[in-house]
Write a protein that holds these residues in place. Structure first.
Motif, PDB file in Angstrom:
ATOM      1  N   PHE A 109     -57.441 -65.795  -4.242  1.00 12.09           N
ATOM      2  CA  PHE A 109     -58.855 -65.784  -3.859  1.00 12.09           C
ATOM      3  C   PHE A 109     -59.416 -67.206  -3.820  1.00 12.09           C
ATOM      4  O   PHE A 109     -60.017 -67.634  -2.832  1.00 12.09           O
ATOM      5  N   ILE A 110     -59.172 -67.954  -4.923  1.00 11.07           N
ATOM      6  CA  ILE A 110     -59.656 -69.334  -5.001  1.00 11.07           C
ATOM      7  C   ILE A 110     -58.974 -70.199  -3.945  1.00 11.07           C
ATOM      8  O   ILE A 110     -59.605 -71.049  -3.305  1.00 11.07           O
ATOM      9  N   GLY A 111     -57.680 -69.961  -3.755  1.00 14.18           N
ATOM     10  CA  GLY A 111     -56.926 -70.760  -2.802  1.00 14.18           C
ATOM     11  C   GLY A 111     -57.438 -70.640  -1.380  1.00 14.18           C
ATOM     12  O   GLY A 111     -57.507 -71.632  -0.640  1.00 14.18           O
ATOM     13  N   THR A 112     -57.809 -69.430  -0.985  1.00 13.58           N
ATOM     14  CA  THR A 112     -58.345 -69.232   0.366  1.00 13.58           C
ATOM     15  C   THR A 112     -59.658 -69.978   0.554  1.00 13.58           C
ATOM     16  O   THR A 112     -59.897 -70.590   1.606  1.00 13.58           O
ATOM     17  N   LEU A 113     -60.495 -69.964  -0.467  1.00  8.69           N
ATOM     18  CA  LEU A 113     -61.791 -70.632  -0.376  1.00  8.69           C
ATOM     19  C   LEU A 113     -61.646 -72.157  -0.350  1.00  8.69           C
ATOM     20  O   LEU A 113     -62.449 -72.854   0.275  1.00  8.69           O
ATOM     21  N   LEU A 114     -60.626 -72.673  -1.033  1.00 13.31           N
ATOM     22  CA  LEU A 114     -60.450 -74.123  -1.117  1.00 13.31           C
ATOM     23  C   LEU A 114     -59.529 -74.693  -0.039  1.00 13.31           C
ATOM     24  O   LEU A 114     -59.355 -75.911   0.045  1.00 13.31           O
ATOM     25  N   SER A 115     -58.947 -73.834   0.786  1.00 15.42           N
ATOM     26  CA  SER A 115     -58.011 -74.304   1.813  1.00 15.42           C
ATOM     27  C   SER A 115     -58.626 -75.316   2.789  1.00 15.42           C
ATOM     28  O   SER A 115     -57.921 -76.227   3.248  1.00 15.42           O
ATOM     29  N   PRO A 116     -59.929 -75.227   3.127  1.00 13.25           N
ATOM     30  CA  PRO A 116     -60.488 -76.218   4.068  1.00 13.25           C
ATOM     31  C   PRO A 116     -60.481 -77.653   3.559  1.00 13.25           C
ATOM     32  O   PRO A 116     -60.563 -78.589   4.356  1.00 13.25           O
ATOM     33  N   ILE A 117     -60.386 -77.862   2.227  1.00 13.71           N
ATOM     34  CA  ILE A 117     -60.381 -79.239   1.715  1.00 13.71           C
ATOM     35  C   ILE A 117     -58.998 -79.672   1.214  1.00 13.71           C
ATOM     36  O   ILE A 117     -58.654 -80.843   1.275  1.00 13.71           O
ATOM     37  N   MET A 118     -58.199 -78.733   0.717  1.00 12.86           N
ATOM     38  CA  MET A 118     -56.886 -79.091   0.190  1.00 12.86           C
ATOM     39  C   MET A 118     -55.915 -79.506   1.299  1.00 12.86           C
ATOM     40  O   MET A 118     -55.105 -80.415   1.115  1.00 12.86           O
ATOM     41  N   LYS A 119     -56.002 -78.840   2.444  1.00 12.78           N
ATOM     42  CA  LYS A 119     -55.069 -79.131   3.537  1.00 12.78           C
ATOM     43  C   LYS A 119     -55.278 -80.537   4.104  1.00 12.78           C
ATOM     44  O   LYS A 119     -54.316 -81.304   4.225  1.00 12.78           O
TER      45      LYS A 119
END
Length: 420
Positions: free
Chosen positions: A83-93
Motif C-alpha cells: 500500500f505504502i509502496g504504491t503511494l510512494l512510487s512517483p518519488i522513489m522511481k
C-alpha cells in the motif's frame, strides 16, 4: 605464545595464498583454531567479554530492535508495505530508480538501525517484491545506523557532547542517500523491473487494490501473521545476539594477544598516519563499531573534528560484526555481498566528507539533542531500563509508521492534483 601462533598463522596463510584453490578451505580452519586456542589460554578474559556481549544484546539491542522487527514482519504480511509502496512510487522511481516498496526498508533502517534495513530488503527479495537488481540497489543505502545509537550512545554516552549528535547523524544519512543516488545506475542494462504506472489519477485506489491483492496472496489469518512475526523476529534477534557475543570475544582476543597493537604499529609507519592509539581504535572499529567509537571518544589528545570524522566513517562502515549479521540474511538470496561491502565503504567515505563540510555549522551553532540522554547505552543492566528502551522503541515505531502513511497519502494527493 599467542603472538607466535598468530605469526605462524600468517605464514601458513601466505603459503596457502599461492594455492588459491585451498585458501577458502584452510583459512577458516586456521582462524577458528586460533580462536579456540586463545579461549583455552585466556578463559577468564573471553568469558567476561562474552558476558559483556550478552548484556549488550539483552539489555540494549533486544528491546531496541524487537518492536521494529515484529511490526515490520506483520506489516509485510498484512500488505501495508504494498500500500505504502504504491503511494510512494512517483518519488522513489525518479530518485533511486526503485519501486515505492523500497521506501519502507530505508525508513525502518533510518529509525531503528543495523541490521533492520538488510533484513527487510532480503525479505522483500525472497517474496519477489523486488528484482535482484532492485534489491541490490536498495541494500546499498538502506543499511544505516539509528539515531538511538548515534545520538544516544556516541554523542551523549561516549563523547559527553549531546550538541554534536546531529553532526554524527546528518552526515551519516546524507552519505547513505549519496550512495543510493550513485547505485541508481547499478545494473541498469540488466534491469528487468516492471515499468511504473505513470497514471497517478487513481493512485490511492491502486494502492488499496495492491493492499487487497497482497492479502489474498498471503492468505494467512491475522493471528497466524502475528505469531509468525514474533517467531521470525526472535529467531533474527538470536542470530544478531550470537554475532554480538562472538565478536565481543574476538575483539578481546585480538586485544589481549597484542594483534591489534601489532597491526597498528605496522600502519603507523605510513606517512601522515602516526597516532598509534588512534589507529588501534580505528582497527577495532573496523571490526566492531561500538568498541571503536568508545575507544576513539575516550582519547583526550585527539581534536574533536578528527574524532567525529573517524567515528562517522566507522559507523557508516558498520564493522565486520554487522557485516556478518548482514551476510547471514544476504546469503539466503541471490544478492552479492561484495557489492554490499563496496557500498558500505563508499558510505564511510561520504559520511566523513560530509562531516568536514558541515562541521563549522554545528560547532558554531550547536543544537541540543538531550532527548536521547536517557538512552546512552552505557552500563544498562536493569529491567527498568529494558522496559524504558522497549517502550521508547515501540512508540517510535508507531510514530514513524503513522508518519510514513501520512506522507504517502500527501504525496499521492499532490500528484493527483498535479495531473488534474
Amino acid at each position: 605464545m599467542t603472538q607466535i601462533l598468530f605469526l605462524l598463522f600468517l605464514f601458513l596463510t601466505l603459503i596457502t595464498i599461492k594455492k588459491s584453490k585451498y585458501l577458502l578451505t584452510i583459512l577458516p580452519a586456521f582462524i577458528i583454531s586460533f580462536i579456540i586456542i586463545s579461549l583455552v589460554i585466556f578463559p577468564k578474559n573471553t568469558i567476561n567479554a562474552a558476558v559483556d556481549g550478552l548484556n549488550t544484546w539483552f539489555y540494549i539491542v533486544l528491546p531496541s530492535l524487537l518492536p521494529f522487527f515484529i511490526s515490520a514482519e506483520a506489516l509485510i504480511g498484512l500488505g501495508v508495505v504494498n500500500f505504502i509502496g504504491t503511494l510512494l512510487s512517483p518519488i522513489m522511481k525518479p530518485i533511486f530508480n526503485l519501486p515505492g516498496e523500497a521506501a519502507f526498508p530505508f525508513v525502518m533502517s533510518i529509525t531503528s538501525g543495523y541490521p533492520v534495513g538488510v533484513k527487510l530488503t532480503t525479505k522483500l527479495r525472497t517474496q519477489g517484491v523486488l528484482t535482484r537488481i532492485e534489491a541490490q540497489r536498495l541494500i546499498s543505502f538502506a543499511s544505516t545506523s539509528g539515531p538511538l545509537f548515534m545520538i544516544g550512545a556516541v554523542a551523549v554516552g561516549m563523547l559527553k557532547m549531546p550538541n554534536l549528535g546531529l553532526l554524527i547523524a546528518i552526515p551519516h544519512y546524507l552519505g547513505a542517500i549519496t550512495v543510493g543516488l550513485f547505485f541508481r545506475y547499478y545494473g541498469i542494462k540488466l534491469d528487468k523491473s516492471k515499468e511504473t504506472n505513470n497514471n497517478t489519477k487513481n493512485l490511492i485506489k491502486t494502492a488499496f487494490d495492491e493492499l487487497i491483492l497482497a492479502r489474498k496472496k498471503d492468505n494467512r489469518g491475522i493471528g497466524l501473521i502475528l505469531g509468525d512475526a514474533v517467531r521470525e523476529s526472535f529467531n533474527t534477534m538470536l542470530i544478531i545476539g550470537g554475532f554480538i557475543i562472538l565478536y565481543s570475544v574476538i575483539i578481546e582476543i585480538l586485544d589481549i594477544t597484542g594483534i591489534i597493537n601489532l597491526l597498528s604499529s605496522i600502519i603507523s609507519f605510513i606517512p601522515f598516519i602516526s597516532n598509534k592509539e588512534l589507529i588501534k581504535a580505528f582497527i577495532s572499529g573496523l571490526i566492531e563499531m561500538t568498541v571503536g567509537c568508545k575507544n576513539i571518544a575516550s582519547m583526550s589528545t585527539i581534536p574533536i573534528l578528527i574524532k567525529l570524522v573517524t567515528i562517522n566513517f566507522i559507523v557508516a562502515w558498520s564493522g565486520i560484526s554487522i557485516h556478518s549479521q548482514a551476510s547471514s540474511f544476504i546469503s539466503k538470496t541471490d544478492l552479492k555481498i561484495s557489492i554490499y561491502l563496496l557500498s558500505k565503504l563508499l558510505h564511510g567515505i561520504f559520511a566523513s566528507i560530509y562531516t568536514v563540510l558541515i562541521s563549522n555549522i554545528f560547532i558554531k551553532f550547536p543544537i541540543n539533542t538531550s532527548v536521547y540522554a536517557s538512552y546512552t547505552y552505557t552500563n544498562i543492566t536493569s529491567w527498568r531500563k529494558w522496559f524504558e528502551i522497549f517502550k521508547f522503541s515501540t512508540i517510535l515505531q508507531i510514530s514513524i509508521l503513522s508518519t510514513i502513511i501520512l506522507i504517502s497519502l500527501f504525496i499521492s494527493l499532490s500528484f493527483i492534483k498535479r495531473e488534474k
